[in-house]
Every structure is written in C-alpha cells, then in structure tokens.
Write a protein that holds these residues in place. Sequence first.
Motif, PDB file in Angstrom:
ATOM      1  N   ASN A 239       0.219  -8.950  -4.860  1.00  0.00           N
ATOM      2  CA  ASN A 239      -1.053  -8.263  -5.105  1.00  0.00           C
ATOM      3  C   ASN A 239      -1.377  -7.195  -4.071  1.00  0.00           C
ATOM      4  O   ASN A 239      -2.475  -6.638  -4.082  1.00  0.00           O
ATOM      5  CB  ASN A 239      -2.189  -9.294  -5.162  1.00  0.00           C
ATOM      6  CG  ASN A 239      -2.045 -10.234  -6.348  1.00  0.00           C
ATOM      7  OD1 ASN A 239      -1.623  -9.814  -7.427  1.00  0.00           O
ATOM      8  ND2 ASN A 239      -2.381 -11.501  -6.149  1.00  0.00           N
ATOM      9  N   THR A 241      -1.413  -3.629  -2.669  1.00  0.00           N
ATOM     10  CA  THR A 241      -1.313  -2.309  -3.296  1.00  0.00           C
ATOM     11  C   THR A 241      -0.322  -1.429  -2.543  1.00  0.00           C
ATOM     12  O   THR A 241      -0.059  -1.620  -1.357  1.00  0.00           O
ATOM     13  CB  THR A 241      -2.687  -1.617  -3.349  1.00  0.00           C
ATOM     14  OG1 THR A 241      -3.190  -1.471  -2.011  1.00  0.00           O
ATOM     15  CG2 THR A 241      -3.675  -2.432  -4.164  1.00  0.00           C
ATOM     16  N   ASN A 243       0.878   2.581  -1.619  1.00  0.00           N
ATOM     17  CA  ASN A 243       0.435   3.970  -1.514  1.00  0.00           C
ATOM     18  C   ASN A 243       1.237   4.838  -2.474  1.00  0.00           C
ATOM     19  O   ASN A 243       2.471   4.820  -2.453  1.00  0.00           O
ATOM     20  CB  ASN A 243       0.613   4.462  -0.078  1.00  0.00           C
ATOM     21  CG  ASN A 243       0.039   5.841   0.150  1.00  0.00           C
ATOM     22  OD1 ASN A 243       0.564   6.822  -0.369  1.00  0.00           O
ATOM     23  ND2 ASN A 243      -1.020   5.925   0.924  1.00  0.00           N
ATOM     24  N   SER A 244       0.555   5.586  -3.318  1.00  0.00           N
ATOM     25  CA  SER A 244       1.239   6.366  -4.352  1.00  0.00           C
ATOM     26  C   SER A 244       2.088   7.491  -3.771  1.00  0.00           C
ATOM     27  O   SER A 244       3.056   7.924  -4.396  1.00  0.00           O
ATOM     28  CB  SER A 244       0.209   6.961  -5.326  1.00  0.00           C
ATOM     29  OG  SER A 244      -0.707   7.802  -4.625  1.00  0.00           O
ATOM     30  N   PHE A 249       3.380  -0.125   1.523  1.00  0.00           N
ATOM     31  CA  PHE A 249       2.164  -0.908   1.331  1.00  0.00           C
ATOM     32  C   PHE A 249       0.966  -0.233   1.990  1.00  0.00           C
ATOM     33  O   PHE A 249       1.079   0.344   3.070  1.00  0.00           O
ATOM     34  CB  PHE A 249       2.328  -2.305   1.942  1.00  0.00           C
ATOM     35  CG  PHE A 249       3.385  -3.149   1.280  1.00  0.00           C
ATOM     36  CD1 PHE A 249       3.288  -3.495  -0.059  1.00  0.00           C
ATOM     37  CD2 PHE A 249       4.474  -3.600   2.002  1.00  0.00           C
ATOM     38  CE1 PHE A 249       4.251  -4.278  -0.667  1.00  0.00           C
ATOM     39  CE2 PHE A 249       5.444  -4.389   1.413  1.00  0.00           C
ATOM     40  CZ  PHE A 249       5.344  -4.715   0.065  1.00  0.00           C
ATOM     41  N   ASN A 250      -0.193  -0.325   1.335  1.00  0.00           N
ATOM     42  CA  ASN A 250      -1.434   0.121   1.959  1.00  0.00           C
ATOM     43  C   ASN A 250      -1.828  -0.883   3.039  1.00  0.00           C
ATOM     44  O   ASN A 250      -1.855  -2.103   2.797  1.00  0.00           O
ATOM     45  CB  ASN A 250      -2.543   0.230   0.918  1.00  0.00           C
ATOM     46  CG  ASN A 250      -2.411   1.475   0.066  1.00  0.00           C
ATOM     47  OD1 ASN A 250      -2.153   2.561   0.584  1.00  0.00           O
ATOM     48  ND2 ASN A 250      -2.567   1.335  -1.241  1.00  0.00           N
ATOM     49  N   SER A 253      -4.805  -3.427   2.391  1.00  0.00           N
ATOM     50  CA  SER A 253      -4.430  -4.440   1.406  1.00  0.00           C
ATOM     51  C   SER A 253      -3.415  -5.415   1.987  1.00  0.00           C
ATOM     52  O   SER A 253      -3.507  -6.631   1.785  1.00  0.00           O
ATOM     53  CB  SER A 253      -3.864  -3.756   0.157  1.00  0.00           C
ATOM     54  OG  SER A 253      -3.476  -4.695  -0.817  1.00  0.00           O
TER      55      SER A 253
END
Length: 683
Positions: A239, A241, A243-244, A249-250, A253
């Motif tokens: 779960n 998130t 980073n686009s 990973f963010n 999060s």
Amino acid sequence: MSRTIWMFSSRRYFASAVTVKLRPYQESCLQACRNALQAGATRIGVSLPTGAGKTTVFISLLAQISPPSHSPSTSRALIIVNSIELARQAAAQAAAQFPQWRVEIEQGVKHKASGNADVTVATYQTLLQPQRLAKFHPGNLKAVIVDEAHHAAAPSYRRILAHFDPAIRSPDATFQPPQLSCPIPIIGFSATFSRHDGLALGSVFQQIVYHRDFLEMIKEQWLCDVRFTSVKANIDLRNVTVNSKTGDFNATSLAHIINTDTVNNLVVQAWLDRARQRRSTLVFCVNIAHIRALTKTFKDFGVDAHYLHSGTPASERHTLITAFKAGKYPVLVNCAILTEGADIPNIDCIIVARPTRSRNVFAQMIGRGMRQSPSTGKVNCRIIDFVDSTNRVAGVVSTPTLFGLDPEELIDGKVHSHFVNAGLISYIDESIETLEARAQIAVIQDAGDEQVPVDSRDDIPDPKYITYVDYQNPFALVDGCSGAPHITKLSTNAWVGCGEDVYILECLGKGYIRIECVSADEENPAHYRATFTEAMMHMPSAKAFKVSPFMRKRLIMTAETLSDAIRGCDTYAAQKVLRGSLALGLLRTAKWRKTSASDSQKNFIQKRRVKRALDQDTAAATLQNMTKGEAANIITRLKHGAKAYYEKKAREAKKTSQLAEKERRRKEREIVQVGPLVDHEAR
C-alpha cells in the motif's frame, strides 16, 4: 563554430607536485577522456563508483588539459559540486596534488572566490546567483568539471551550464547563450550516471566515455571486501505509494510502514545480531521522524547513536561527522544527507533501513561503506538491508536482486528467537563470491529447464502494447460467442458467460436464469446463487407502457460448485419454465440457432458494438456471416453486463500495459554504459 583540438601536457607535469600514483583503471579513464576530447567531443561523462577516486581523476585530468593554442591565457578551471563538504574535499585534493596551483572556493557568505584562481570549486547553489556566476567568464576557462553529474540535467544545473556552452539549453526563456570562439570541455563525474526521474542527461552530455561498476571494483580489490546480510522481514509494502516521476516510494507513505516500533526494534536487533562489533555504522532512514525514532531505539538498547539531516546546522554536522570519523561513537543515523559525497572511509557497516525501487539510490547508500581504510583496521564492510519476506512488491532493490537472485530462494541462517517466533525476521548472510556462485547456478538451471523455440531469433523487439485475445470480448466469435468455453462441458444448454463469474441462460422470451458467485463472509463460505427472472410481457409492449417487462427475480437454489448450480438450473428450466419439447429450444444445437441472424439482431449488435472490439468494416463482415444462435448469445451477454465488464477489463489491461512500459523505461534509465547519450528534448 570551428573545431578546436585540445592539447594535453605530458605526465612529467606531476614532477613538481605531490606524487600521486594512479591506479590502472584511473589511467584508462584519463585516456578515454583525452581520446574523446581530441576526437572533438566537448561534453563527456565518466561513471566511477564511490571510493574509486573520482576527485583524483578529474584533478589529474585538469592538469593534463592545456589551453587551446589560439588562447594560451585560457588556463583556469571551474569545478561544480553540490555541497560545501564536497567543495572542501575537492579543494584540499587539488592543493595537495598541485601545491603550485591557486585554489579557491566559491560558496555562500564565507567563501567568495576572486574568479582568477587556477582552480575554483563552487557549489551550484551559489552559482545560481547571477553576480556570483558572472565571475567565471567562459572565455577564461579551459574546462568545467561537474561532480555528482547525474544532477546535471536538472533545470538548476542547466541554468548554470548554459553559461558555458550554447548547446545546453537554459530553462530561462530570456537567456542569451554565450558567443564563444571555441567550446569549453564540460566533463561530468558520477557514481550513478543516470537519473531515475526521467530527465535526459543527453541534454547536457554527449556521451559516456568510461564506466566501472562497483561490483567489478570490489572483485578487483580496489574497494573493500563486502559482507551482505539481507533481513527477510514481515514488512508489507503493497500500500506504499510510488512517485510517478522517480518510480521510487514516496517517503511519507513509506514511513507509515517502516517507522514503527516493531520495525525499528527489528533493525536494531539485526544490528546487534550481525554487527555489534562494528566500529562505524551508517544508517539510512526514510525521513526526519524516522531518524529520530530509530536513533531513540538504538539508545534504548544501550547503543550510543546520533543522527543528522538536512536541517542540522553546519557546525553541528561537522562536529558529528568528525567525531564519527574518529570512532568516538558507533552508529550515525541519517536521512538522504550522506547519500552523496560523504568521505568517511572508516564506515564498516551500512544499514539500509529504507526500502527503495531505485538501483542507483541503493548503490549510493551501500557505496558509502566501500572505501578502503586499513589505517582504522577496517577489513570489510557489512551491508544490512531488509526485504519483504513474502515478495509482495515487485521492483524493490536489495542485495540479492543486484545479482539477479530472488530473496525467497536464499537459505536462512541463524536468527534471533524473539523475531523468529513472531514470524518477523530471518537472515541471509552472503559474500560477493557466494552470491555470484548462486547467480551462475541459477543461470545454468534456467538454461537446463528452458525449451528453445522454433524461432530463436534474438532480435525480436519488446511488445509496445498488449492485445487480449480471450472470451471477455462480447463480440468474439469463439465457441458460439458463449463467453465461457468451460460452460460447454457442464451443460448442453446455451449458457453464456458475462464476466466476473456470472452466467445467463436465456429462456426464449419467458425470462432468464442467472447464476453468480457469492464471496465468502463470516457466516457462509463462497458459493453460487441461482435466480429466475420471469418475463410478464413482450419487450415492445413494455416499451410502450414504459415499464419493465420482467417480474421480480426469485431464488432457485444455492450450490457449492458451478457444476451443481448449472445442473440444478437446467432441471428447473425443463420442469418449471419450458416444459416438454419446448426445452429443446434451449440447446446449443437447436435448429433455430443455426439459421442466419435476423436484421433486428444485427441492428442491435451494430448499435452496441465496442469501438475497440470491432471497427466498422470488421463489424459488417462479422455480422454478414453470423447465425441466430451467435447473435442471441452476444445480445444476452450485452444485456447482462458483458460489454461494461469487457470495457473495464480493457481499461485495466491498458493501464497495466502502460505501467509495465513505464517500469521498463525506469529500469532502463538506471543502466549505465559507455556510448552516446540521447537528448530526448531535441527530437
């Protein structure tokens, strides 16, 4: 602009300087740089791992670059770094190698260079100030060195570098490129010469002329020996998130999962089990809250640990690092601040307490411990990282994945009973040699299991999109358009599948029987539920009166298996809905099903065709040869949600394809190799 031939001074230049014996790969790197510059390249990159002596190499290179013949006064050089620590290191190294050089630092309020020194080391943050950058006129420079050059494609760096080469586009629309009589060599050095955020380094550098991987350097003993410990822990990253832009990973999060009492205790216990005797351990965390919490956990276990981060005052940071270098305390916890440029050779243990999907970030973190330091008694460096014990998230970089291994396939070693009993932790202890041996065995096993296809060409390109050829398409002329080929083995009647475990038997205008799968709950296991919805009037009449043609559905039965549900519903249809010979019309082999589709059936399908499933020409050809049975199946499926389900699956398939392509491009960006760099913006 005319081509300039750059001349190089003889190596005898070192006679008046502090003697520096270059390593063979450093000599090869310098030769590659000279060859590229003499061939006409002016913007080149060098990829050398942490501890390989990048600073020694680029200072030696500056000594070998002579001013161009038509401008003998062009003798100055500028070195661009991203921190004051790196600026001090580079300036000290230049002064040590060449005492006759005048070396200055341009940084902040305390360090203001004249702009006339032989070598000026400047931080990019300071050079972003126009009045500070103006000190370094392009016409007075023989070369510009960019340290940590993987940052060079960022707008801030391009804003500076455009000042020295008109081929580098500044992000400022009003910027006027310099008018130069000859190009200035811009040479970038980095341990991770790639960017994970998609910015193209080709917008600054033309080519990478030299590359060495840190694994090669360890095997050749230029870097210290390494012992790897992967901690297989019950950490669920599903779960978290991503980073686009970076694909990693963010932090916020990720911290929700990693910065917990349980995980922090696990990290400290792993260190106590595997690295208690290590003198200098550097820990990488997710964010500031994490470093504070983990440092407290170390102290709660009686370990003298300290932390620093980007907000730590410079004087305090200097004091902490100096004490750590001197071995006055064993554990230093940080967040991002020591990922780059930290020259602390005595580090003999690295803890990666922040999972990452970036090979570059992982390499940067573990690279902090790879410098040799025989004077401190350092024999090797232990790398401790943490992997999800159930392999629930793809793309997480860990020690095993560096060698192409699955962490799940490695054998567990001795473990700490408290966490083992809780199912939280197990250890994998490996060296470079054993990991490579495992990787080779895996390759051999894969080769032994592999079946060579008839067409074994290796030039088949990767697919650019995915086409689903299955039975979810309500217009697919497969198995009589039933949408569920497995149903034909369970019944002779013309059942159709509408997706998501829903099955319909149309009862020749009398209504329809529906079977659907019901998920398990606290009281009941998963089962199948069958209902009958009776038609009370013909469709045209219902439309005229604007009412539903159907009565309220009623339950027929529930069953544990689809087979039992189908069998029960077939019996119900023959006894309650279409009695006697009328039931023969429900068969897939009924005569009426083999005749040509009616015009009304074709019009219905034509109006509701899915654009991505059938184009206009294909639809016309398909409808021309369609039977009534096939048309009836398609219409039933369309009425009962197959179209919506198909479109949903098509959207999911498209999204999956796009994510897979994005992930492939992200991983491709982290591959560094000698050769030209592509400037995507110039296309």
